[in-house]
Design an enzyme around this catalytic site. Structure first.
Site, PDB file in Angstrom:
ATOM      1  N   ASN A 263       0.826  -1.212   0.000  1.00 34.42           N
ATOM      2  CA  ASN A 263       0.000   0.000   0.000  1.00 34.42           C
ATOM      3  C   ASN A 263       0.857   1.258   0.000  1.00 34.42           C
ATOM      4  O   ASN A 263       0.571   2.230  -0.707  1.00 34.42           O
ATOM      5  CB  ASN A 263      -0.908   0.016   1.227  1.00 34.42           C
ATOM      6  CG  ASN A 263      -2.075  -0.939   1.122  1.00 34.42           C
ATOM      7  OD1 ASN A 263      -2.331  -1.507   0.067  1.00 34.42           O
ATOM      8  ND2 ASN A 263      -2.793  -1.125   2.212  1.00 34.42           N
TER       9      ASN A 263
ATOM     10  N   HIS B  66     -15.745   3.190 -14.544  1.00 32.18           N
ATOM     11  CA  HIS B  66     -15.523   2.366 -13.363  1.00 32.18           C
ATOM     12  C   HIS B  66     -16.748   1.519 -13.031  1.00 32.18           C
ATOM     13  O   HIS B  66     -16.733   0.720 -12.105  1.00 32.18           O
ATOM     14  CB  HIS B  66     -15.168   3.295 -12.181  1.00 32.18           C
ATOM     15  CG  HIS B  66     -14.703   2.598 -10.952  1.00 32.18           C
ATOM     16  ND1 HIS B  66     -15.438   2.582  -9.783  1.00 32.18           N
ATOM     17  CD2 HIS B  66     -13.575   1.892 -10.695  1.00 32.18           C
ATOM     18  CE1 HIS B  66     -14.782   1.903  -8.862  1.00 32.18           C
ATOM     19  NE2 HIS B  66     -13.657   1.468  -9.382  1.00 32.18           N
TER      20      HIS B  66
ATOM     21  N   TYR C 230     -12.101 -10.111  -2.048  1.00 33.51           N
ATOM     22  CA  TYR C 230     -12.785  -8.847  -1.771  1.00 33.51           C
ATOM     23  C   TYR C 230     -14.250  -9.126  -1.436  1.00 33.51           C
ATOM     24  O   TYR C 230     -14.878  -9.985  -2.045  1.00 33.51           O
ATOM     25  CB  TYR C 230     -12.760  -7.914  -2.991  1.00 33.51           C
ATOM     26  CG  TYR C 230     -11.414  -7.409  -3.433  1.00 33.51           C
ATOM     27  CD1 TYR C 230     -10.232  -7.856  -2.852  1.00 33.51           C
ATOM     28  CD2 TYR C 230     -11.326  -6.476  -4.458  1.00 33.51           C
ATOM     29  CE1 TYR C 230      -9.001  -7.387  -3.281  1.00 33.51           C
ATOM     30  CE2 TYR C 230     -10.096  -5.994  -4.892  1.00 33.51           C
ATOM     31  CZ  TYR C 230      -8.940  -6.456  -4.311  1.00 33.51           C
ATOM     32  OH  TYR C 230      -7.724  -5.984  -4.737  1.00 33.51           O
TER      33      TYR C 230
ATOM     34  N   ARG D  33     -13.940   1.859   4.689  1.00 39.80           N
ATOM     35  CA  ARG D  33     -12.709   1.084   4.821  1.00 39.80           C
ATOM     36  C   ARG D  33     -11.471   1.961   4.895  1.00 39.80           C
ATOM     37  O   ARG D  33     -10.605   1.764   5.734  1.00 39.80           O
ATOM     38  CB  ARG D  33     -12.565   0.116   3.635  1.00 39.80           C
ATOM     39  CG  ARG D  33     -11.365  -0.834   3.797  1.00 39.80           C
ATOM     40  CD  ARG D  33     -11.094  -1.626   2.539  1.00 39.80           C
ATOM     41  NE  ARG D  33     -10.245  -0.900   1.617  1.00 39.80           N
ATOM     42  CZ  ARG D  33     -10.481  -0.751   0.323  1.00 39.80           C
ATOM     43  NH1 ARG D  33     -11.555  -1.269  -0.197  1.00 39.80           N
ATOM     44  NH2 ARG D  33      -9.655  -0.092  -0.452  1.00 39.80           N
TER      45      ARG D  33
ATOM     46  N   HIS E 230     -15.005  -4.089   0.080  1.00 42.60           N
ATOM     47  CA  HIS E 230     -15.014  -3.382  -1.190  1.00 42.60           C
ATOM     48  C   HIS E 230     -16.407  -2.960  -1.658  1.00 42.60           C
ATOM     49  O   HIS E 230     -16.539  -2.145  -2.577  1.00 42.60           O
ATOM     50  CB  HIS E 230     -14.362  -4.284  -2.259  1.00 42.60           C
ATOM     51  CG  HIS E 230     -13.996  -3.589  -3.524  1.00 42.60           C
ATOM     52  ND1 HIS E 230     -14.661  -3.796  -4.720  1.00 42.60           N
ATOM     53  CD2 HIS E 230     -13.041  -2.672  -3.797  1.00 42.60           C
ATOM     54  CE1 HIS E 230     -14.125  -3.046  -5.664  1.00 42.60           C
ATOM     55  NE2 HIS E 230     -13.146  -2.352  -5.140  1.00 42.60           N
TER      56      HIS E 230
END
Length: 714
Positions: free
Chosen positions: A53, A442, A475, A571, A599
């Site tokens: 990350n 997206h 996820y 999250r 997610h």
């Protein structure tokens, strides 16, 4: 919202900087690496995730701020900070975070790993005689032929060091000219395993050493005409934020292919060196890479902790890992019946990874083979390396069906993968669209047009996550399979908009960004506020990955001040603050960090008892609401709506993996569980799926969803 009212709730001190909030998110993951209640190898995995990350954070977010600073950009962010002011806070925070990572690694994980029989040999000088012989032979057979040693002197310039690569720098002295000290470098090859198992004196112990230690031990063999004075690993992180002028790019695919090559050679924004590195070598590297002290990171341990994910996969340590979970069959679905027949009977709710991703794969696969299917249209953002969905789309085109696929080339760090899929689909005969100029697509939507006895029928899959069969096991995401006529019409309009730039004047059911979605969310929030001001109950529950849109946050503040009870399950990044008097006292923020990556995006509005539930692909961020094509869709079937509400209830009941945002702060904490029943929502979802239970235990979630009744003076 009136300007005066907006200013009341739009003060910079009411917002958190998004980058500092992101660091807090990574701290929550690091807390899981520290948590001794987690199995040891799971803790190791969490630490690896923090490293991965952080790399992306530097390459994109910090790189972007550095670009703005260099360009003299002075505009302030949501929290009133200029790019320079943000960097002044973020860089020290990042360095402190990395220091904390290595404290966890050195002081907590390594001693515990030793106890359970996994021993990392930190220094090649600690090898015993048998191990040293094994390592030297391994180097000679497997490593030496791959390496390219590069000495640097007046006739040989310092080479371009690729982004994220691990390298070994060395100070070398020419044996013929002993007074001259030069620098040399060799890249640790990424094509070879970084973790090498070596013989152990104890059958109960697995001894491992890292590849860079093996190379460092044998580095003198690479520079035979030199004396190696010192050698140490280093690593560079470069600016990887792609800047593409789509208006000027005649061929977007070729433009992105070109930019991907540039990503390897962007400006160095982080130089990591071993803290034991010779100061002369450090100085020479900084000079060659044009790096100052601000971008230098001295590391107390192995560079690039992502190797821990490979260590997690070592055999023989299953008792220190969470048992692998197998997604269960979707309740009510019959594998013997065709997917379209079952969708005609009723809408199907999908909840991954607790239940199988198979219905989504079957949806496209059966459509590809079905002689009654006329057309398939789908958006692809991120797919797996060997995607069964992509294979089905290609097969459908080869079977003569009309196949239209939007492949989003601008999906960050998946650009190269998506370019490959786009070319393959085109060769198979699919119509491939590369998205809209200036916007990322997206949204997660697939449309199947089928000829049936009573005419043409449209079947639609809508989801919160990608069409990726691998991440669907990692996820948590939601999906809906439906043949609702109104949604089918909207799905057709979506693809017409993407392929033909024809925007419909209105939508039946879907909420689509960037034009309509934000306004619709604002109206839904304002409706709760208006109900509260009339003395009615008001309630909002929203689950997402991030919230940093100032207009949405101000609307939530306004609703909270009217008495609406608002629970956010976020999250990652959260620029909203809770507990501000008369602003956000009725807002809570929960962040769940568990074995699966949260997610899904789910939105609940009480609506004076006529509850509305939506799911979709968009977070409450400016990029999602203003700069992307996103789809949010309603869940209208009462049974399915109740299931989704139960999912939210159980997440709000989580007191094991949930972190809670502290009042008027960016800090989070876990709750004291003494005397309380422990509830880990992901474990509960697994248990429900495995026991074939359709609903959560009512006792666990009792009273959690009770809306607030505003006081009369609001």
């Amino acid at each position: 919202m009136k300007e005066k009212e907006k200013n009341v709730f739009g003060k910079p001190e009411y917002f958190e900087n998004r980058e500092l909030s992101w660091i807090q998110f990574n701290k929550r993951i690091l807390l899981e690496a520290k948590d001794k209640n987690n199995p040891l190898f799971e803790r190791m995995k969490f630490l690896s995730i923090t490293a991965s990350n952080l790399d992306e954070f530097f390459m994109i977010r910090i790189a972007s701020l550095i670009d703005m600073w260099h360009a003299g950009y002075k505009k302030t962010d949501i929290a009133g900070m200029t790019p320079y002011e943000q960097l002044a806070q973020i860089i020290p925070e990042a360095k402190a975070f990395m220091s904390e990572q290595y404290k966890v690694f050195n002081r907590s994980l390594l001693p515990q790993l030793d106890k359970v029989g996994l021993h990392l040999i930190r220094n090649h000088e600690d090898l015993n005689e048998e191990q040293a012989e094994y390592v030297d032979n391994y180097f000679k057979r497997n490593v030496y032929p791959v390496l390219t040693p590069m000495a640097v002197d007046s006739s040989r310039p310092f080479p371009l060091i690729q982004n994220k690569t691990l390298n070994i720098g060395a100070l070398i002295q020419d044996k013929k000219h002993e007074g001259v000290v030069d620098i040399a470098t060799v890249q640790v090859p990424g094509v070879l395993p970084r973790i090498i198992e070596v013989p152990s004196e104890n059958d109960d112990v697995t001894d491992i050493i890292l590849l860079e230690e093996v190379i460092e031990r044998n580095i003198d063999k690479l520079f035979l005409n030199y004396t190696v004075l010192s050698a140490h690993p280093y690593r560079v992180m470069r600016n990887a934020d792609l800047s593409i002028d789509e208006e000027e790019a005649a061929d977007l695919l070729k433009e992105i292919e070109s930019k991907l090559k540039q990503r390897q050679w962007g400006e160095v924004i982080r130089l990591e060196v071993a803290d034991t590195m010779d100061k002369r070598l450090t100085k020479k590297l900084m000079e060659q890479l044009n790096v100052d002290e601000h971008y230098l990171y001295k590391i107390k341990g192995p560079l690039d902790l992502t190797f821990l994910m490979k260590a997690y996969g070592l055999d023989g340590f299953e008792e220190y890992k969470i048992a692998k979970y197998t997604p269960q069959p979707v309740p009510g679905m019959d594998r013997e019946k065709g997917i379209f027949e079952q969708i005609r009977e009723h809408d199907i709710l999908l909840h991954h990874p607790y239940y199988e991703f198979t219905p989504v794969i079957d949806f496209i696969s059966q459509a590809a083979n079905d002689p009654n299917v006329l057309a398939i249209k789908q958006t692809l953002y991120r797919v797996s390396g060997n995607s069964p969905i992509v294979a089905s789309l290609a097969r459908a085109a080869e079977n003569g069906k009309q196949v239209t696929v939007l492949v989003e080339l601008k999906a960050r760090f998946d650009e190269e993968n998506n370019i490959g899929w786009a070319k393959m689909l085109e060769k198979a005969g699919c119509h491939v669209i590369y998205g809209l100029v200036g916007l990322k697509t997206h949204s997660k939507i697939a449309l199947v047009v089928r000829r049936e006895e009573d005419g043409i029928r449209r079947y639609v899959h809508l989801g919160t996550g990608n069409y990726n069969d691998v991440t669907a096991k990692l996820y948590t995401d939601m999906g809906l399979l439906t043949c609702n006529d109104a949604i089918g019409e909207d799905a057709t309009a979506v693809f017409n908009m993407l392929s033909g730039y024809s925007e419909p004047p209105a939508w039946n059911k879907l909420m689509v960004a960037p034009i309509w979605l934000k306004d619709r969310f604002l109206r839904l929030i304002e409706r709760e506020e208006e109900n509260a001001r009339k003395g009615k109950k008001g309630r909002i529950v929203a689950k997402m990955n991030a919230i940093c849109d100032p207009v949405i946050i101000e609307a939530l503040y306004k609703a909270s001040s009217a008495g609406v009870k608002i629970d956010l399950i976020v999250r990652g990044i959260c620029c909203l603050k809770v507990g501000i008097p008369e602003v956000s006292e009725n807002i809570t923020v929960h962040s769940i960090v568990g074995d699966f990556l949260e997610h899904a995006r789910i939105f609940y509005f009480y609506n004076d008892g006529f509850e509305e539930v939506y799911m979709g692909s968009a977070d409450w961020m400016p990029r999602n609401l203003d700069k992307r094509v996103e789809i949010t869709f309603p869940v209208e079937d009462q049974g399915l709506k109740s299931e989704v509400i139960d999912i939210l209830k159980l997440q709000l009941a989580d007191n094991v993996k949930a972190h809670f945002l502290l009042p008027n702060s960016r800090e989070y904490e876990k709750r004291d569980l003494r005397g309380q029943e422990k509830i880990a929502s992901q474990n509960e979802f697994r248990r429900i799926a495995m026991q074939k239970k359709p609903r959560v235990d009512e006792e666990i979630v009792k009273n959690i969803f009770e809306p607030a009744t505003p006081s009369e003076d609001k």
